[in-house]
Design a protein around this motif. Structure first.
Motif, PDB file in Angstrom:
ATOM      1  N   ASP A 145       0.851  -1.245   0.047  1.00 22.74           N
ATOM      2  CA  ASP A 145      -0.074   0.112   0.125  1.00 22.74           C
ATOM      3  C   ASP A 145       0.884   1.260  -0.052  1.00 22.74           C
ATOM      4  O   ASP A 145       1.511   1.642   0.905  1.00 22.74           O
ATOM      5  CB  ASP A 145      -0.903  -0.177   1.172  1.00 22.74           C
ATOM      6  CG  ASP A 145      -1.847   1.138   1.277  1.00 22.74           C
ATOM      7  OD1 ASP A 145      -1.825   1.925   0.202  1.00 22.74           O
ATOM      8  OD2 ASP A 145      -2.639   1.285   2.521  1.00 22.74           O
ATOM      9  N   VAL A 146       0.770   1.977  -1.196  1.00 18.62           N
ATOM     10  CA  VAL A 146       1.450   3.419  -1.153  1.00 18.62           C
ATOM     11  C   VAL A 146       0.676   4.599  -0.983  1.00 18.62           C
ATOM     12  O   VAL A 146       1.330   5.710  -1.318  1.00 18.62           O
ATOM     13  CB  VAL A 146       2.347   3.438  -2.350  1.00 18.62           C
ATOM     14  CG1 VAL A 146       3.277   2.414  -2.750  1.00 18.62           C
ATOM     15  CG2 VAL A 146       1.356   3.496  -3.610  1.00 18.62           C
ATOM     16  N   THR A 147      -0.571   4.447  -0.280  1.00 18.54           N
ATOM     17  CA  THR A 147      -1.277   5.511  -0.335  1.00 18.54           C
ATOM     18  C   THR A 147      -0.736   6.712   0.481  1.00 18.54           C
ATOM     19  O   THR A 147      -1.007   7.768   0.081  1.00 18.54           O
ATOM     20  CB  THR A 147      -2.771   5.286   0.194  1.00 18.54           C
ATOM     21  OG1 THR A 147      -2.671   4.471   1.461  1.00 18.54           O
ATOM     22  CG2 THR A 147      -3.700   4.318  -0.945  1.00 18.54           C
ATOM     23  N   ALA A 148       0.153   6.424   1.502  1.00 22.99           N
ATOM     24  CA  ALA A 148       0.612   7.375   2.488  1.00 22.99           C
ATOM     25  C   ALA A 148       1.905   7.973   1.522  1.00 22.99           C
ATOM     26  O   ALA A 148       2.385   9.063   2.222  1.00 22.99           O
ATOM     27  CB  ALA A 148       1.068   6.875   3.660  1.00 22.99           C
ATOM     28  N   LEU A 149       2.282   7.599   0.591  1.00 20.64           N
ATOM     29  CA  LEU A 149       3.762   7.981   0.039  1.00 20.64           C
ATOM     30  C   LEU A 149       3.331   8.806  -1.049  1.00 20.64           C
ATOM     31  O   LEU A 149       4.198   9.394  -1.940  1.00 20.64           O
ATOM     32  CB  LEU A 149       4.274   6.807  -0.540  1.00 20.64           C
ATOM     33  CG  LEU A 149       4.676   5.774   0.898  1.00 20.64           C
ATOM     34  CD1 LEU A 149       5.581   4.510   0.132  1.00 20.64           C
ATOM     35  CD2 LEU A 149       5.395   6.814   2.027  1.00 20.64           C
ATOM     36  N   VAL A 150       2.315   8.658  -1.809  1.00 23.12           N
ATOM     37  CA  VAL A 150       2.079   9.406  -3.079  1.00 23.12           C
ATOM     38  C   VAL A 150       0.683  10.154  -3.050  1.00 23.12           C
ATOM     39  O   VAL A 150      -0.110   9.811  -2.458  1.00 23.12           O
ATOM     40  CB  VAL A 150       1.800   8.219  -4.484  1.00 23.12           C
ATOM     41  CG1 VAL A 150       3.158   7.611  -4.676  1.00 23.12           C
ATOM     42  CG2 VAL A 150       0.728   7.447  -4.348  1.00 23.12           C
ATOM     43  N   PRO A 151       0.453  11.493  -3.890  1.00 23.12           N
ATOM     44  CA  PRO A 151      -0.771  12.007  -3.681  1.00 23.12           C
ATOM     45  C   PRO A 151      -1.923  11.092  -4.354  1.00 23.12           C
ATOM     46  O   PRO A 151      -1.716  10.577  -5.353  1.00 23.12           O
ATOM     47  CB  PRO A 151      -0.338  13.343  -4.729  1.00 23.12           C
ATOM     48  CG  PRO A 151       1.241  13.342  -4.889  1.00 23.12           C
ATOM     49  CD  PRO A 151       1.815  12.088  -4.671  1.00 23.12           C
ATOM     50  N   ASP A 152      -3.106  11.872  -3.882  1.00 25.85           N
ATOM     51  CA  ASP A 152      -4.167  10.953  -4.454  1.00 25.85           C
ATOM     52  C   ASP A 152      -4.483  10.973  -5.979  1.00 25.85           C
ATOM     53  O   ASP A 152      -4.793  10.053  -6.405  1.00 25.85           O
ATOM     54  CB  ASP A 152      -5.455  11.610  -3.680  1.00 25.85           C
ATOM     55  CG  ASP A 152      -5.642  11.575  -2.168  1.00 25.85           C
ATOM     56  OD1 ASP A 152      -4.901  10.305  -1.727  1.00 25.85           O
ATOM     57  OD2 ASP A 152      -6.311  12.065  -1.467  1.00 25.85           O
ATOM     58  N   ALA A 153      -3.980  12.104  -6.590  1.00 25.30           N
ATOM     59  CA  ALA A 153      -4.058  12.477  -8.072  1.00 25.30           C
ATOM     60  C   ALA A 153      -3.036  11.053  -8.800  1.00 25.30           C
ATOM     61  O   ALA A 153      -3.450  10.966  -9.941  1.00 25.30           O
ATOM     62  CB  ALA A 153      -3.747  13.520  -8.392  1.00 25.30           C
ATOM     63  N   VAL A 154      -2.095  10.761  -8.063  1.00 20.99           N
ATOM     64  CA  VAL A 154      -1.359   9.578  -8.790  1.00 20.99           C
ATOM     65  C   VAL A 154      -1.873   8.111  -8.599  1.00 20.99           C
ATOM     66  O   VAL A 154      -1.620   7.366  -9.557  1.00 20.99           O
ATOM     67  CB  VAL A 154       0.119   9.770  -8.039  1.00 20.99           C
ATOM     68  CG1 VAL A 154       1.054   8.919  -8.564  1.00 20.99           C
ATOM     69  CG2 VAL A 154       0.816  11.369  -8.380  1.00 20.99           C
ATOM     70  N   LEU A 155      -2.700   7.842  -7.427  1.00 22.69           N
ATOM     71  CA  LEU A 155      -2.963   6.667  -7.269  1.00 22.69           C
ATOM     72  C   LEU A 155      -3.651   6.028  -8.526  1.00 22.69           C
ATOM     73  O   LEU A 155      -3.283   4.683  -8.557  1.00 22.69           O
ATOM     74  CB  LEU A 155      -3.888   6.515  -5.838  1.00 22.69           C
ATOM     75  CG  LEU A 155      -3.297   6.645  -4.709  1.00 22.69           C
ATOM     76  CD1 LEU A 155      -4.061   7.037  -3.540  1.00 22.69           C
ATOM     77  CD2 LEU A 155      -2.101   5.607  -4.354  1.00 22.69           C
ATOM     78  N   PRO A 156      -4.686   6.373  -9.287  1.00 21.40           N
ATOM     79  CA  PRO A 156      -5.200   5.795 -10.246  1.00 21.40           C
ATOM     80  C   PRO A 156      -4.438   5.368 -11.511  1.00 21.40           C
ATOM     81  O   PRO A 156      -4.497   4.190 -11.888  1.00 21.40           O
ATOM     82  CB  PRO A 156      -6.139   6.755 -10.663  1.00 21.40           C
ATOM     83  CG  PRO A 156      -6.408   7.882  -9.689  1.00 21.40           C
ATOM     84  CD  PRO A 156      -5.379   7.882  -9.034  1.00 21.40           C
ATOM     85  N   PHE A 157      -3.310   6.069 -11.538  1.00 21.89           N
ATOM     86  CA  PHE A 157      -2.486   5.852 -12.680  1.00 21.89           C
ATOM     87  C   PHE A 157      -1.531   4.407 -11.985  1.00 21.89           C
ATOM     88  O   PHE A 157      -1.124   3.722 -13.006  1.00 21.89           O
ATOM     89  CB  PHE A 157      -1.321   6.705 -12.873  1.00 21.89           C
ATOM     90  CG  PHE A 157      -2.074   7.818 -13.588  1.00 21.89           C
ATOM     91  CD1 PHE A 157      -2.076   8.028 -14.939  1.00 21.89           C
ATOM     92  CD2 PHE A 157      -2.780   9.212 -12.644  1.00 21.89           C
ATOM     93  CE1 PHE A 157      -3.043   9.215 -15.383  1.00 21.89           C
ATOM     94  CE2 PHE A 157      -3.287  10.095 -13.475  1.00 21.89           C
ATOM     95  CZ  PHE A 157      -3.252  10.216 -14.714  1.00 21.89           C
ATOM     96  N   LEU A 158      -1.362   4.282 -10.555  1.00 25.74           N
ATOM     97  CA  LEU A 158      -0.739   3.266 -10.225  1.00 25.74           C
ATOM     98  C   LEU A 158      -1.515   1.979 -10.197  1.00 25.74           C
ATOM     99  O   LEU A 158      -0.948   0.963  -9.901  1.00 25.74           O
ATOM    100  CB  LEU A 158      -0.142   3.241  -8.875  1.00 25.74           C
ATOM    101  CG  LEU A 158       0.962   4.627  -8.750  1.00 25.74           C
ATOM    102  CD1 LEU A 158       1.256   4.992  -7.330  1.00 25.74           C
ATOM    103  CD2 LEU A 158       2.167   4.401  -9.518  1.00 25.74           C
ATOM    104  N   GLU A 159      -2.637   2.124 -10.246  1.00 24.87           N
ATOM    105  CA  GLU A 159      -3.700   0.910 -10.042  1.00 24.87           C
ATOM    106  C   GLU A 159      -4.171   0.420 -11.433  1.00 24.87           C
ATOM    107  O   GLU A 159      -4.394  -0.720 -11.420  1.00 24.87           O
ATOM    108  CB  GLU A 159      -4.838   1.515  -9.408  1.00 24.87           C
ATOM    109  CG  GLU A 159      -4.848   1.856  -7.990  1.00 24.87           C
ATOM    110  CD  GLU A 159      -6.081   2.691  -7.290  1.00 24.87           C
ATOM    111  OE1 GLU A 159      -7.008   2.811  -8.026  1.00 24.87           O
ATOM    112  OE2 GLU A 159      -5.844   2.746  -6.322  1.00 24.87           O
ATOM    113  N   ARG A 160      -3.360   0.827 -12.516  1.00 29.48           N
ATOM    114  CA  ARG A 160      -3.610   0.230 -13.919  1.00 29.48           C
ATOM    115  C   ARG A 160      -2.937  -0.885 -13.899  1.00 29.48           C
ATOM    116  O   ARG A 160      -1.855  -1.058 -13.711  1.00 29.48           O
ATOM    117  CB  ARG A 160      -3.229   1.213 -15.187  1.00 29.48           C
ATOM    118  CG  ARG A 160      -4.191   2.418 -14.745  1.00 29.48           C
ATOM    119  CD  ARG A 160      -3.553   3.385 -15.953  1.00 29.48           C
ATOM    120  NE  ARG A 160      -4.564   4.698 -16.033  1.00 29.48           N
ATOM    121  CZ  ARG A 160      -4.541   5.637 -16.820  1.00 29.48           C
ATOM    122  NH1 ARG A 160      -3.581   5.510 -17.664  1.00 29.48           N
ATOM    123  NH2 ARG A 160      -5.333   6.689 -16.682  1.00 29.48           N
TER     124      ARG A 160
END
Length: 156
Positions: free
Chosen positions: A141-156
């Motif tokens: 889980d990297v939610t504490a390390l990257v901005p929320d706007a980046v998360l969707p791009f990491l989930e692909r």
């Protein structure tokens, strides 16, 4: 004359530490160009287009931040966009040693461009794109390390 700074990096992915650095530097400059350096020899986690789009999402509505890509020498790109400053973050002494050498060589290449260093904020200095990629590799889980706007791009 506008005070334009360039914040160059691979940003693969862009982290909360990167975001914090840009937001803290905004009062110092009229514009900060977050510029993704393209290295065709490297295969990244995210495509260059996804990196650019994710960073644009982080700074949506922020007029002082521009997002772009570039190839070649950082000081040459500075000249192209009219930047007289290079913004860099320092997490530790090792970063200082590395960044100091780059800054001194950049001054030889273009004496009109100064490097400005900001220390990482306490609580963020442990974050790096390399660590984020490693955590992702093992489905962490990297939610504490990257901005929320980046998360969707990491989930692909």
């Amino acid at each position: 004359m506008k005070r334009i700074a360039l914040f160059p990096g691979s940003f693969d992915p862009f982290t909360k530490a990167h975001e914090d650095l840009v937001r803290r530097a905004l009062p110092l400059f009229d514009e900060i160009h977050v510029a993704i350096g393209i290295n065709s020899a490297k295969q990244g986690l995210l495509s260059v287009d996804d990196r650019e789009a994710s960073i644009a999402g982080v700074f949506a509505g922020e007029d002082g931040v521009k997002i772009a890509t570039f190839k070649g020498l950082t000081v040459d790109y500075c000249k192209e966009i009219g930047a007289r400053f290079i913004l860099r973050g320092l997490r530790n002494g090792k970063d200082l040693e590395f960044e100091q050498a780059i800054a001194q060589n950049n001054l030889i290449l273009n004496p009109d461009v100064e490097s400005y260093f900001l220390l990482s904020r306490s609580g963020l200095s442990h974050i790096s794109s390399t660590i984020v990629r490693e955590i992702l590799r093992y489905n962490g889980d990297v939610t504490a390390l990257v901005p929320d706007a980046v998360l969707p791009f990491l989930e692909r």
